[in-house]
Design an enzyme around this catalytic site. Structure first.
Site, mmCIF file in Angstrom:
data_model
loop_
_atom_site.group_PDB
_atom_site.id
_atom_site.type_symbol
_atom_site.label_atom_id
_atom_site.label_comp_id
_atom_site.label_asym_id
_atom_site.label_seq_id
_atom_site.Cartn_x
_atom_site.Cartn_y
_atom_site.Cartn_z
ATOM 1 N N HIS A 57 -19.387 3.319 7.212
ATOM 2 C CA HIS A 57 -17.975 4.156 6.000
ATOM 3 C C HIS A 57 -16.270 3.981 6.843
ATOM 4 O O HIS A 57 -15.891 4.484 7.592
ATOM 5 C CB HIS A 57 -18.378 6.116 6.127
ATOM 6 C CG HIS A 57 -17.874 6.348 5.591
ATOM 7 N ND1 HIS A 57 -18.266 7.192 4.050
ATOM 8 C CD2 HIS A 57 -16.260 6.630 4.769
ATOM 9 C CE1 HIS A 57 -17.353 7.717 3.106
ATOM 10 N NE2 HIS A 57 -16.145 7.585 3.783
ATOM 11 N N HIS A 59 -12.698 2.949 4.736
ATOM 12 C CA HIS A 59 -11.895 3.136 3.416
ATOM 13 C C HIS A 59 -10.251 1.632 4.060
ATOM 14 O O HIS A 59 -9.897 1.599 3.658
ATOM 15 C CB HIS A 59 -10.683 3.771 3.375
ATOM 16 C CG HIS A 59 -12.010 4.727 2.739
ATOM 17 N ND1 HIS A 59 -11.822 5.523 0.969
ATOM 18 C CD2 HIS A 59 -12.596 6.046 3.369
ATOM 19 C CE1 HIS A 59 -12.500 6.018 1.101
ATOM 20 N NE2 HIS A 59 -13.469 6.285 2.593
ATOM 21 N N GLN A 152 -11.163 7.528 -6.179
ATOM 22 C CA GLN A 152 -10.687 8.645 -5.402
ATOM 23 C C GLN A 152 -10.426 9.701 -6.048
ATOM 24 O O GLN A 152 -10.442 10.881 -5.541
ATOM 25 C CB GLN A 152 -9.833 7.501 -4.753
ATOM 26 C CG GLN A 152 -8.395 8.714 -3.510
ATOM 27 C CD GLN A 152 -9.607 9.065 -2.735
ATOM 28 O OE1 GLN A 152 -9.736 8.551 -1.282
ATOM 29 N NE2 GLN A 152 -10.661 10.698 -2.095
ATOM 30 N N HIS A 210 -19.096 10.371 -1.674
ATOM 31 C CA HIS A 210 -18.423 11.240 -0.786
ATOM 32 C C HIS A 210 -18.681 12.868 -1.643
ATOM 33 O O HIS A 210 -18.456 12.927 -3.180
ATOM 34 C CB HIS A 210 -17.030 11.159 -0.856
ATOM 35 C CG HIS A 210 -15.942 10.251 -0.139
ATOM 36 N ND1 HIS A 210 -16.077 8.395 -0.373
ATOM 37 C CD2 HIS A 210 -14.599 10.262 0.913
ATOM 38 C CE1 HIS A 210 -16.360 8.311 0.601
ATOM 39 N NE2 HIS A 210 -15.470 9.248 1.016
ATOM 40 N N GLU A 213 -17.113 17.349 0.852
ATOM 41 C CA GLU A 213 -15.848 17.336 1.390
ATOM 42 C C GLU A 213 -14.583 17.841 2.104
ATOM 43 O O GLU A 213 -12.976 17.789 1.144
ATOM 44 C CB GLU A 213 -15.249 15.790 1.434
ATOM 45 C CG GLU A 213 -14.794 14.860 2.934
ATOM 46 C CD GLU A 213 -13.797 14.138 3.197
ATOM 47 O OE1 GLU A 213 -13.754 13.579 2.388
ATOM 48 O OE2 GLU A 213 -13.401 13.435 4.529
ATOM 49 N N ASP A 309 -14.440 5.899 8.725
ATOM 50 C CA ASP A 309 -13.693 6.758 7.632
ATOM 51 C C ASP A 309 -11.993 5.517 7.608
ATOM 52 O O ASP A 309 -11.984 4.935 6.674
ATOM 53 C CB ASP A 309 -13.747 8.160 8.106
ATOM 54 C CG ASP A 309 -13.378 8.021 6.100
ATOM 55 O OD1 ASP A 309 -13.273 7.386 5.311
ATOM 56 O OD2 ASP A 309 -13.106 9.847 6.246
ATOM 57 N N TRP A 315 -5.105 9.532 5.910
ATOM 58 C CA TRP A 315 -6.072 10.981 6.130
ATOM 59 C C TRP A 315 -6.189 10.624 7.224
ATOM 60 O O TRP A 315 -6.201 11.803 7.962
ATOM 61 C CB TRP A 315 -7.372 10.327 5.241
ATOM 62 C CG TRP A 315 -7.672 10.541 3.865
ATOM 63 C CD1 TRP A 315 -6.962 12.087 3.459
ATOM 64 C CD2 TRP A 315 -7.267 9.724 3.121
ATOM 65 N NE1 TRP A 315 -7.446 11.184 2.093
ATOM 66 C CE2 TRP A 315 -7.219 10.329 1.597
ATOM 67 C CE3 TRP A 315 -6.860 7.957 3.014
ATOM 68 C CZ2 TRP A 315 -7.088 9.869 0.945
ATOM 69 C CZ3 TRP A 315 -6.808 7.684 1.858
ATOM 70 C CH2 TRP A 315 -7.097 7.654 1.015
HETATM 71 N N1 17E Z 1 -10.561 9.364 0.628
HETATM 72 C C1 17E Z 1 -11.736 10.833 0.682
HETATM 73 O O1 17E Z 1 -11.584 11.401 -0.339
HETATM 74 N N2 17E Z 1 -11.589 11.246 1.917
HETATM 75 C C2 17E Z 1 -10.923 10.293 2.794
HETATM 76 N N3 17E Z 1 -12.285 10.812 3.846
HETATM 77 C C3 17E Z 1 -10.495 9.512 2.629
HETATM 78 C C4 17E Z 1 -10.262 9.331 2.504
HETATM 79 C C5 17E Z 1 -10.574 8.756 4.010
HETATM 80 FE FE FE2 Z 2 -14.289 8.032 3.374
#
Ligand code: 17E
Ligand code: FE2
Length: 413
Positions: A57, A59, A152, A210, A213, A309, A315
């Site tokens: 995982h 990006h 996203q 995702h 989160e 990540d 982030w």
């Molecule tokens: N985008 C997201 O939604 N969550 C994350 N942890 C990262 C990008 C890195």
């Molecule tokens: Fe992520």
């Protein structure tokens, strides 16, 4: 090429691994005594030889952009998404390719040979996706890359979100993503999951969402993803990433949820350094850790692994490609420094991750499989994390891909 004096996880004694061409041709027990090497042999020096580390995982479209144009001052996920939306305006095909390739080099330097990258497709021109499809080809001799079509800014909440997801899959994404907790409403979160599961089922893609989160204990999209997975019988092909709200669910709900999760057969990815940084941000004290229930998922017999990540993005400002750093932090944060966890902790960055990525027989130290493997600096899992060890040699398709010389320390007094 042969690898001699190798220790294999979970097996007594030493082994010689014979490589012919791009495959493992034989694994021969040597007994307990170290053997002298012949010219051309790689000597593991009685340390572990394992299949390559996996990055399940990351990006890669966003790495190495922290502070461009603005830093994430609050340290929250949501400000990260805002900062990235600003940076996204500035991306070009070449910019994405250069940063992704550089970051993949950092991963390779730490023994990673399999990568799953989320790529933001909430962009009408799909710039990042087009660039990453090219990168996936260009780095084939270093790493296998899986591309996730990652919305996203939402599937339902972003203009033409559904069409962009469908187009991304048609252009070569391997995995369908999602972000239900970020959709504008609960209903949109649910419908986004149904949409993405349909898309994956129709096209044969894997799924990696995702999911939840957020520290919001009311964020309950994992149950929707698990039930959609169970009904369609897609368990091993589906992954729930982050699921950090599970760290805030009460136990009565979570007990019931675990029954469904087990029936569904889905995989889990936790990104412990990222989550300890981004979550707990709206708390005073006591302050939540903001991680999913990694130890409990593992104890329940489900599959869970660790990922990085981010590397220097909106982030998360740190990172260097070293997944062993994530393992060490994760074991601390998840209360997994017990003796039994330490004995098998490398599972969290090798076998469990390979299962999440559906690598099947392309992965593992077995006769007939690709000669992809690492020579490590320690004889067992426990000593590997305790000593903050390294992958010293990375072999891919029977050739040395990376060799690391450890720091040499001299005591003069
Ligand atoms: N985008 C997201 O939604 N969550 C994350 N942890 C990262 C990008 C890195
Ligand atoms: Fe992520």
């Amino acid at each position: 090429m042969n690898i001699i004096n190798a220790r294999l996880r979970g097996k007594p004694g030493l082994y010689r691994i014979e490589v012919q061409g791009q495959r493992i041709a034989a694994i021969v027990a040597q007994g307990d005594g170290a053997a002298p090497g012949a010219p051309g042999d790689l000597d593991a020096q009685q340390n572990l030889v394992v299949p390559p580390f996996v990055e399940p995982h990351i990006h890669l479209d966003a790495t190495l952009t922290a502070g461009e144009p603005n830093w994430n001052m609050s340290g929250t996920l949501f400000e990260g998404i805002e900062r990235w939306a600003e940076r996204k305006q500035l991306t070009t095909h070449e910019d994405i390719k250069a940063r992704a390739t550089k970051t993949i080099g950092m991963l390779v330097d730490h023994g990673i040979q399999h990568v799953r990258t989320h790529v933001d497709v909430t962009d009408p021109s799909l710039t990042a996706l087009k660039a990453m499809v090219e990168v996936r080809e260009q780095v084939r001799d270093w790493v296998d890359v899986q591309i996730v079509a990652f919305p996203q800014e939402g599937i339902e909440s972003f203009a033409n979100g559904r069409a962009l997801m469908t187009e991304a899959v048609a252009m070569g994404a391997d995995v369908v993503g999602g972000i239900p907790h970020f959709e504008n409403t609960r209903d949109q979160g649910v419908s986004s999951i149904k949409f993405l599961m349909d898309l994956a089922e129709r096209t044969g893609c894997l799924v990696d969402v995702h999911c939840d989160e957020t520290d919001d204990p009311q964020s309950r999209f994992l149950e929707v993803l698990a039930e959609e997975t169970r009904v369609r019988g897609m368990g091993a092909r589906v992954t729930a990433s982050h699921t950090v709200a599970m760290g805030s669910y009460d136990n009565a709900y979570c007990y019931k949820l675990f029954r469904l999760l087990k029936m569904s057969g889905i995989n889990f990815v936790s990104c412990p350094t990222e989550s300890i940084h981004l979550q707990g941000r709206y708390d005073g004290y006591p302050k939540r850790r903001g991680l999913t229930r990694v130890a409990e998922i593992d104890r329940a017999g489900m599959n869970v692994c660790f990922g990085q990540d981010s590397i220097v993005d909106p982030w998360y400002p740190l990172g260097n490609g070293n997944i062993l750093r994530i393992l060490e932090a994760g074991l601390h944060i998840c209360h997994m420094l017990g003796y039994e966890d330490l004995q098998r902790c490398l599972d969290l960055i090798t076998d469990n991750s390979a299962r999440t990525l559906n690598l099947g027989e392309r992965y593992g130290i077995e006769v007939g499989r690709p000669a992809n493997l690492l020579l490590l600096s320690a004889p067992d899992d426990y000593e590997m994390v305790r000593s903050q060890g390294h992958a010293l040699v990375s072999v891919r398709n029977g050739q040395v891909l990376m060799r690391r010389t450890p720091a040499h320390v001299e005591r003069l007094g």
